[in-house]
Design a protein around this motif. Structure first.
Motif, PDB file in Angstrom:
ATOM      1  N   GLY A  80     -28.557   9.323  92.860  1.00 53.46           N
ATOM      2  CA  GLY A  80     -27.179   8.847  92.787  1.00 53.46           C
ATOM      3  C   GLY A  80     -26.731   8.636  91.358  1.00 53.46           C
ATOM      4  N   ALA A  81     -25.827   7.660  91.183  1.00 50.55           N
ATOM      5  CA  ALA A  81     -25.224   7.433  89.867  1.00 50.55           C
ATOM      6  C   ALA A  81     -26.027   6.476  88.999  1.00 50.55           C
ATOM      7  N   GLY A  82     -27.077   5.870  89.573  1.00 51.25           N
ATOM      8  CA  GLY A  82     -27.893   4.946  88.795  1.00 51.25           C
ATOM      9  C   GLY A  82     -27.199   3.635  88.503  1.00 51.25           C
ATOM     10  N   LEU A  83     -26.292   3.213  89.394  1.00 50.97           N
ATOM     11  CA  LEU A  83     -25.545   1.972  89.193  1.00 50.97           C
ATOM     12  C   LEU A  83     -26.250   0.807  89.883  1.00 50.97           C
ATOM     13  N   SER A  84     -26.174  -0.370  89.286  1.00 48.37           N
ATOM     14  CA  SER A  84     -26.679  -1.574  89.929  1.00 48.37           C
ATOM     15  C   SER A  84     -25.696  -2.009  91.013  1.00 48.37           C
ATOM     16  N   ASN A  85     -26.086  -2.998  91.802  1.00 55.64           N
ATOM     17  CA  ASN A  85     -25.180  -3.521  92.829  1.00 55.64           C
ATOM     18  C   ASN A  85     -23.907  -4.088  92.210  1.00 55.64           C
ATOM     19  N   VAL A  86     -24.044  -4.805  91.098  1.00 61.84           N
ATOM     20  CA  VAL A  86     -22.870  -5.379  90.427  1.00 61.84           C
ATOM     21  C   VAL A  86     -21.955  -4.276  89.916  1.00 61.84           C
ATOM     22  N   GLU A  87     -22.531  -3.201  89.410  1.00 58.64           N
ATOM     23  CA  GLU A  87     -21.716  -2.100  88.894  1.00 58.64           C
ATOM     24  C   GLU A  87     -21.027  -1.334  90.015  1.00 58.64           C
ATOM     25  N   TYR A  88     -21.720  -1.167  91.124  1.00 55.55           N
ATOM     26  CA  TYR A  88     -21.141  -0.408  92.235  1.00 55.55           C
ATOM     27  C   TYR A  88     -20.063  -1.194  92.978  1.00 55.55           C
ATOM     28  N   ALA A  89     -20.174  -2.518  92.992  1.00 61.00           N
ATOM     29  CA  ALA A  89     -19.277  -3.357  93.795  1.00 61.00           C
ATOM     30  C   ALA A  89     -17.791  -3.065  93.573  1.00 61.00           C
ATOM     31  N   PRO A  90     -17.289  -3.047  92.331  1.00 60.99           N
ATOM     32  CA  PRO A  90     -15.849  -2.783  92.154  1.00 60.99           C
ATOM     33  C   PRO A  90     -15.443  -1.377  92.552  1.00 60.99           C
ATOM     34  N   SER A 104     -19.034  -2.585  82.411  1.00 61.52           N
ATOM     35  CA  SER A 104     -19.456  -1.710  81.324  1.00 61.52           C
ATOM     36  C   SER A 104     -18.442  -0.582  81.156  1.00 61.52           C
ATOM     37  N   SER A 105     -18.539   0.108  80.031  1.00 61.67           N
ATOM     38  CA  SER A 105     -17.608   1.217  79.781  1.00 61.67           C
ATOM     39  C   SER A 105     -17.780   2.306  80.843  1.00 61.67           C
ATOM     40  N   LYS A 106     -19.016   2.497  81.317  1.00 65.49           N
ATOM     41  CA  LYS A 106     -19.278   3.487  82.362  1.00 65.49           C
ATOM     42  C   LYS A 106     -18.550   3.127  83.645  1.00 65.49           C
ATOM     43  N   VAL A 107     -18.619   1.842  84.017  1.00 64.55           N
ATOM     44  CA  VAL A 107     -17.964   1.387  85.242  1.00 64.55           C
ATOM     45  C   VAL A 107     -16.451   1.472  85.108  1.00 64.55           C
ATOM     46  N   MET A 108     -15.925   1.073  83.965  1.00 61.88           N
ATOM     47  CA  MET A 108     -14.474   1.124  83.763  1.00 61.88           C
ATOM     48  C   MET A 108     -13.959   2.559  83.827  1.00 61.88           C
ATOM     49  N   GLU A 109     -14.742   3.484  83.299  1.00 62.27           N
ATOM     50  CA  GLU A 109     -14.348   4.893  83.372  1.00 62.27           C
ATOM     51  C   GLU A 109     -14.333   5.365  84.823  1.00 62.27           C
ATOM     52  N   LEU A 110     -15.360   4.963  85.590  1.00 61.02           N
ATOM     53  CA  LEU A 110     -15.407   5.335  86.998  1.00 61.02           C
ATOM     54  C   LEU A 110     -14.289   4.668  87.790  1.00 61.02           C
ATOM     55  N   GLN A 111     -13.959   3.419  87.457  1.00 65.67           N
ATOM     56  CA  GLN A 111     -12.835   2.738  88.113  1.00 65.67           C
ATOM     57  C   GLN A 111     -11.540   3.511  87.908  1.00 65.67           C
ATOM     58  N   LEU A 120     -17.574  12.047  91.417  1.00 65.97           N
ATOM     59  CA  LEU A 120     -17.409  10.800  92.184  1.00 65.97           C
ATOM     60  C   LEU A 120     -18.173  10.936  93.508  1.00 65.97           C
ATOM     61  N   TRP A 121     -19.473  11.031  93.425  1.00 72.82           N
ATOM     62  CA  TRP A 121     -20.295  11.396  94.577  1.00 72.82           C
ATOM     63  C   TRP A 121     -21.583  10.576  94.579  1.00 72.82           C
ATOM     64  N   ASN A 122     -21.939  10.036  95.732  1.00 69.69           N
ATOM     65  CA  ASN A 122     -23.186   9.254  95.885  1.00 69.69           C
ATOM     66  C   ASN A 122     -23.283   8.111  94.873  1.00 69.69           C
ATOM     67  N   LEU A 123     -22.174   7.463  94.615  1.00 76.77           N
ATOM     68  CA  LEU A 123     -22.163   6.379  93.624  1.00 76.77           C
ATOM     69  C   LEU A 123     -22.962   5.168  94.085  1.00 76.77           C
ATOM     70  N   PHE A 124     -23.231   5.056  95.379  1.00 81.43           N
ATOM     71  CA  PHE A 124     -23.875   3.866  95.931  1.00 81.43           C
ATOM     72  C   PHE A 124     -25.364   3.787  95.618  1.00 81.43           C
ATOM     73  N   LEU A 125     -26.005   4.904  95.320  1.00 84.59           N
ATOM     74  CA  LEU A 125     -27.461   4.904  95.157  1.00 84.59           C
ATOM     75  C   LEU A 125     -27.859   4.486  93.739  1.00 84.59           C
ATOM     76  N   PRO A 126     -28.629   3.405  93.621  1.00 85.78           N
ATOM     77  CA  PRO A 126     -29.037   2.950  92.286  1.00 85.78           C
ATOM     78  C   PRO A 126     -30.051   3.865  91.617  1.00 85.78           C
ATOM     79  N   GLU A 127     -30.775   4.677  92.425  1.00 85.98           N
ATOM     80  CA  GLU A 127     -31.747   5.597  91.843  1.00 85.98           C
ATOM     81  C   GLU A 127     -31.029   6.770  91.185  1.00 85.98           C
ATOM     82  N   SER A 128     -31.185   6.899  89.886  1.00 85.38           N
ATOM     83  CA  SER A 128     -30.459   7.947  89.171  1.00 85.38           C
ATOM     84  C   SER A 128     -30.921   9.343  89.572  1.00 85.38           C
ATOM     85  N   GLU A 129     -32.136   9.439  90.157  1.00 83.98           N
ATOM     86  CA  GLU A 129     -32.609  10.739  90.625  1.00 83.98           C
ATOM     87  C   GLU A 129     -31.718  11.289  91.730  1.00 83.98           C
TER      88      GLU A 129
END
Length: 402
Positions: free
Chosen positions: A72-82, A6-13, A61-70
């Motif tokens: 962390g970054a609210g990313l899924s496993n697929v989004e966090y992987a790269p 996603s555009s969000k992931v590409m920006e974070l990459q 660029l902090w706590n990106l691993f947590l899928p809970e947006s409360e």
């Protein structure tokens, strides 16, 4: 399955890659220098690490691993992987972004199973990077690959629990910032095999907790983080420190280790990518027997095999992440087991080729290859050895034909 970013992931990459290139890689040597300048490597954290963490926070660029947006970054496993892959290119990278083990797993446990009081006392400081934690499950006297073998005890005594046991490979226990352990032990032997274990929060300054020694990994002490052998002798903690409830320890462990295995595998892919880069750069400007190493047939085979193996491991890891997102850890357990076998072995092969191509430099501390190799070899055992995961895959495969 669609693994496009996603555009969000590409920006974070892009942001992560720039941060690694501008801040992390140039300071790896300074980190080691500052660590080695300390009179005691276990009492002080290199200042550069805290500086990098503050910069990472400021960049978002902090706590990106947590899928809970409360939290962390609210990313899924697929989004966090790269993103996890990028961090894994440096051994200090994950901590810079507060995405390092075992704190990630411990924070996930607290998010999912912690009470409001437990979250307030332990989760919030961990999320801010103010403290660190360790995970005490493995024991020296039993085959801990089978968690039902755990012998440590957690016994009720009025309004408290009394804890006794000897644990080792409690990663992070040497860190001066390590304030709490998640301890796994048995609350009962009278119930089913998978309901005997419980997990409980133990502040490390509690009377009866003693870090006996720090263990090295192929000679690396990993100070100030390290891996501790800890005795818990008649340690008294209040009942409210139990996580989820008595008998839930095995279930928590399985939930904790699923995402953790994804994280380990993606970091290993990042380490392999960096190793392949080092190999390719080196062989193009080193000459042996009248021509560059890059023109030697065997070197080209190493490069090709490395690229093929990295891509295979990445795709299988993304599939596992995708299934975790769509159907949950339980349904994805075969894929999780497969990647936990594939990724460390792949990384070891790629790192070994890079070490061989660099020659004596490869085994020195001038490059990160030797330290990454030691880390990758350890991960063939951590979070379950290859043999246990292979047995799981075979069991699930055979079940299809029963």
């Amino acid at each position: 399955m669609n693994f496009s970013y996603s555009s969000k992931v590409m920006e974070l990459q892009t942001k992560l890659t720039s941060f690694m290139e501008e801040q992390v890689y140039p300071n790896e040597k300074l980190y080691e220098q500052q660590l080695n300048e300390q009179e005691n490597r276990w009492t002080t954290v290199p200042p550069i690490l805290e500086e990098l963490k503050e910069k990472a926070k400021a960049e978002g660029l902090w706590n990106l691993f947590l899928p809970e947006s409360e939290y962390g970054a609210g990313l899924s496993n697929v989004e966090y992987a790269p993103l996890c892959e990028i961090m894994g290119r440096s051994l200090i990278g994950p901590e810079v972004f507060n995405c390092n083990a075992p704190d990630t797993g411990n924070m996930e446990v607290l998010v999912r199973y912690g009470t409001e009081e437990q979250k307030e006392r332990w989760l919030k400081p961990l999320l801010k990077g103010e403290i660190r934690s360790c995970f005490s499950m493995t024991e020296p006297n039993v085959a801990s690959a089978d968690a039902t073998n755990i012998e440590a005890s957690i016994e009720i005594d009025g309004d408290d629990y009394i804890i006794n046991g000897r644990k080792w490979w409690s990663s992070g226990a040497g860190d001066p910032r390590c304030k709490v352990s998640i301890f796994m032990g048995k609350t009962s032997t009278e119930v089913g095999r998978y309901e005997q274990q419980s997990m409980i929060l133990v502040p490390l300054d509690t009377e009866g907790v003693k870090v006996e020694r720090m263990l090295s990994v192929f000679g690396y002490d990993h100070a100030p983080h390290g891996h501790g052998e800890i005795t818990y002798e008649n340690v008294r903690v209040p009942k409210e420190n139990i996580l989820w409830g008595e008998g839930k320890g095995f279930a928590i462990a399985q939930g904790r280790l699923g995402p953790g295995r994804i994280h380990h595998c993606m970091r290993l892919i990042g380490a392999a990518e960096r190793a392949l880069e080092e190999l390719c750069k080196r062989v193009q400007n080193r000459v042996a027997f009248g021509k560059p190493l890059s023109q030697q047939g065997v070197i080209r085979e190493w490069i090709a095999d490395s690229r093929i193996e990295i891509e295979q491991a990445r795709l299988l890891t993304l599939k596992a992440a995708y299934m975790m997102d769509r159907v949950g850890n339980k349904e994805a357990k075969s894929e999780i087991a497969m990647i936990k076998v594939i990724a460390p072995s792949m990384a070891l092969r790629v790192l070994d080729r890079a070490i061989q191509a660099l020659g004596a430099a490869g085994v020195s501390e001038d490059y990160t290859l030797a330290a990454q190799w030691a880390n990758a070899r350890t991960l063939r055992m951590a979070d379950g050895p290859d043999e246990v995961h292979r047995a799981q895959v075979a069991k699930l495969e055979l079940r299809k034909y029963q």
